[in-house]
Design a protein around this motif. Structure first.
Motif: not given
Length: 623
Positions: A600-623
């Motif tokens: 499903k990650d390949w189909i829908y993409g890994e948004t949260a996982n990718q975003v945290r690599h692009f930014v240098k600020i704290p990231v909160l992921v709400v499930q």
């Protein structure tokens, strides 16, 4: 890519709980790491020496296999000890001990060793595919790039699933040779005599050196010291001692299974080729062709080819893991597993393809030998630091190895380094004698001198240098201070909204981390076909409706006295969220997590996982 936390294989670090009440369940929880390591002892690179020894001298060199297995068991147990006691893999321990220049050279050599290992797996699998299907070798080599994605799939299902997969492949290899042995009907009393030490002639000595030299692979020492850390243990004296004991049992069983596979190859070659006078079998292809003739069975060669493919596939997975450990340990650098796998595989495939295209398939055997020579050159640079580390009472405490073990370890190291240096020296002299190229000869001689200097440095430096970082490894309580622990105040919080039921949670969490002075940035990414093509110039129905929904959210927030404004993004979801957060100077980001994994990650993409690599600020992921 990103800088990686100081834990080995952090995705699976301490992911397996060993605090089982049942004795057998506890034992089973520790079993696994040594099986991943054991595949390196039965990879396609080892087959040639086993086949040569069995076809030329019958069962007389079985004792060499047994002796080399005992050496391997000792060295792998030292590697496991380093990981369990200090919580460091071999690459991390090297980084902490040696100066930067030496570490860089050790890293380069470790990468070369892993590439050489992968080259042997590529050739072995390609030969297996050719034998089984008749496909030209060049196509077999090309197809091996497809297994790049196998490790990525396995890692998503956890370390236990990966271990189960590897054990299954090892079982295929073992069962294949067991069936072939039953067909070959070896004389058991002759097999037993093979465990009595004897060297018939100088050629037998050369093959024995090859068997011993191919036994311990450098990448296995890096791998084992990291894999044992996937087990979560109690950091007490009793817990550490129990982990050392159970991991030694694990190593003993796994490496003895590897020994049985290697012995089976040698016994098969002795029973089928030596007994019929075919002492000229040196290539894997020769063995395959003769098996059906001499055993009068079409099943035997098929099982031989299947075992070859299984051995190559299992080894290629563990080789990639070792590459990840080496890169993260030496450089504190982590890249995506699929990219790491692809780079390693390309480094192995390119020389294989070039040799086949330029010199033809007959030169593949020589390339396989060359890969083993490269491996031989790296061995001392892994074993010598390892013995230094596990002997050091300053970092190992009461778990430092005993004097008798230390003497045995240095004796084995001296023997292995001598044998491997002799092999490299023989190959180099042979090449220099026949090349006639002064420039190439000069490069080889310079490389040889540098090789010796670096080897001496790895031996002397840890003894004479005061350059020693403190590394507790769980033995002493670290002296640290947490400071004042001031609560951060965020001036601008960004939140990525999906326009779904999850938005309420995302907004609530974002507001919960702010205060009366915080300004909020609402982000939504338009994903219509038109928006992906035209970007911000898009004016389709979905873009207009998304803007209306964003305005509705903003109105609701402003009615509660909350300062907020909204921004629409287009095209790539993760990159746009990160770009907008950066452009808006946000100092905190809240995302919604889908909780899906695997395919499903390949189909829908890994948004949260990718975003945290692009930014240098704290990231909160709400499930």
């Amino acid at each position: 890519m990103n800088h990686h936390p100081h834990t080995s294989l952090s995705d699976v670090h301490q992911s397996i709980d060993t605090s089982k009440k049942s004795r057998w369940r506890k034992l089973f929880a520790f079993f696994g790491p040594a099986y991943l390591v054991s595949v390196g002892y039965m990879d396609p690179g080892n087959w040639a020496t086993d086949l040569a020894g069995g076809s030329q001298y019958g069962y007389k060199l079985l004792w060499v296999l047994l002796m080399s297995n005992m050496m391997a068991l000792l060295l792998q147990s030292l590697s496991a000890r380093l990981g369990i006691v200090r919580g460091r893999d071999l690459a991390q321990a090297n980084r902490e001990t040696y100066p930067r220049g030496v570490n860089f050279l050790l890293y380069v050599l470790a990468e070369i060793a892993i590439a050489a290992t992968d080259l042997a797996e590529v050739l072995g699998m390609a030969i297996g595919i050719q034998l089984l299907t008749g496909l030209p070798l060049i196509w077999g080599v090309s197809l091996t790039i497809l297994d790049t994605f196998l490790l990525l799939i396995l890692q998503r299902y956890g370390i236990r699933k990966m271990e189960a997969f590897i054990v299954s492949l090892v079982a295929i290899v073992g069962i294949s040779f067991l069936i072939q042995l039953i067909m070959a009907k070896p004389e058991m009393h002759e097999v037993v005599k093979g465990f009595v030490p004897s060297i018939p002639d100088n050629n037998a000595l050369y093959i024995a050196i090859g068997i011993i030299g191919a036994t311990v692979m450098p990448h296995n020492l890096y791998l084992h010291s990291a894999l044992v850390q996937t087990r979560k243990i109690k950091r007490t004296d009793a817990g550490i001692r129990q982990a050392l004991k159970l991991n030694f049992i694990d190593s003993t069983i796994a490496l003895n299974l590897a020994f049985l596979v290697n012995a089976a190859i040698l016994i098969l070659a002795a029973a089928v080729f030596y007994k019929t006078g075919r002492t000229d079998v040196a290539e894997i292809q020769d063995a395959y062709e003769l098996l059906s003739q001499l055993l009068s069975s079409k099943l035997a060669p098929i099982l031989f080819a299947v075992a070859l493919i299984a051995a190559g596939q299992s080894s290629t997975v563990t080789g990639t893991l070792a590459g990840q450990i080496v890169m993260e340990g030496y450089l504190h650098l982590r890249i995506n597993p699929w990219l790491r796998r692809l780079l390693t595989r390309l480094i192995a495939i390119i020389p294989a393809l070039l040799v086949i295209l330029i010199a033809g398939e007959k030169k593949v055997g020589e390339l396989l030998v060359f890969s083993q020579v490269l491996l031989s050159m790296q061995l001392g640079f892994a074993i010598i630091p390892l013995i230094h580390f596990v002997s050091d009472k300053k970092t190992m405490g009461n778990y430092a190895i005993k004097p008798a073990v230390k003497v045995a370890s240095w004796a084995i190291t001296a023997l292995l380094v001598y044998l491997n240096m002799r092999m490299v020296y023989t190959e180099a002299i042979g090449y220099i004698t026949g090349s006639g190229n002064i420039l190439v000869d000069g490069v080889i001689i310079a490389a040889g001198i540098g090789f010796v200097i670096l080897l001496v440095t790895t031996i002397i430096y840890p003894i004479t240098s005061r350059y020693r970082q403190e590394a507790s490894g769980g033995i002493h309580t670290p002296q640290i201070s947490l400071g004042e622990l001031d609560k951060p105040e965020y001036k601008r919080i960004a939140m990525a909204l999906e326009f779904s039921k999850k938005d309420e949670q995302i907004i609530a969490n974002a507001i919960g981390h702010g205060n009366e002075h915080t300004e909020y940035v609402l982000i939504h990414i338009v994903e219509s076909a038109s928006a992906k093509y035209f970007g911000k110039e898009s004016d389709d129905f979905e873009t207009r409706k998304d803007q209306e929904q964003l305005d509705t959210y903003l109105a609701l927030l402003r009615s509660r006295g909350i300062k907020a404004h909204g921004v629409l993004g287009f095209r790539h979801r993760a990159k746009e969220i990160a770009r907008i957060a950066i452009d808006e100077k946000a100092d905190f980001l809240v995302l919604g997590g889908h909780g899906h994994r695997g395919i499903k990650d390949w189909i829908y993409g890994e948004t949260a996982n990718q975003v945290r690599h692009f930014v240098k600020i704290p990231v909160l992921v709400v499930q």
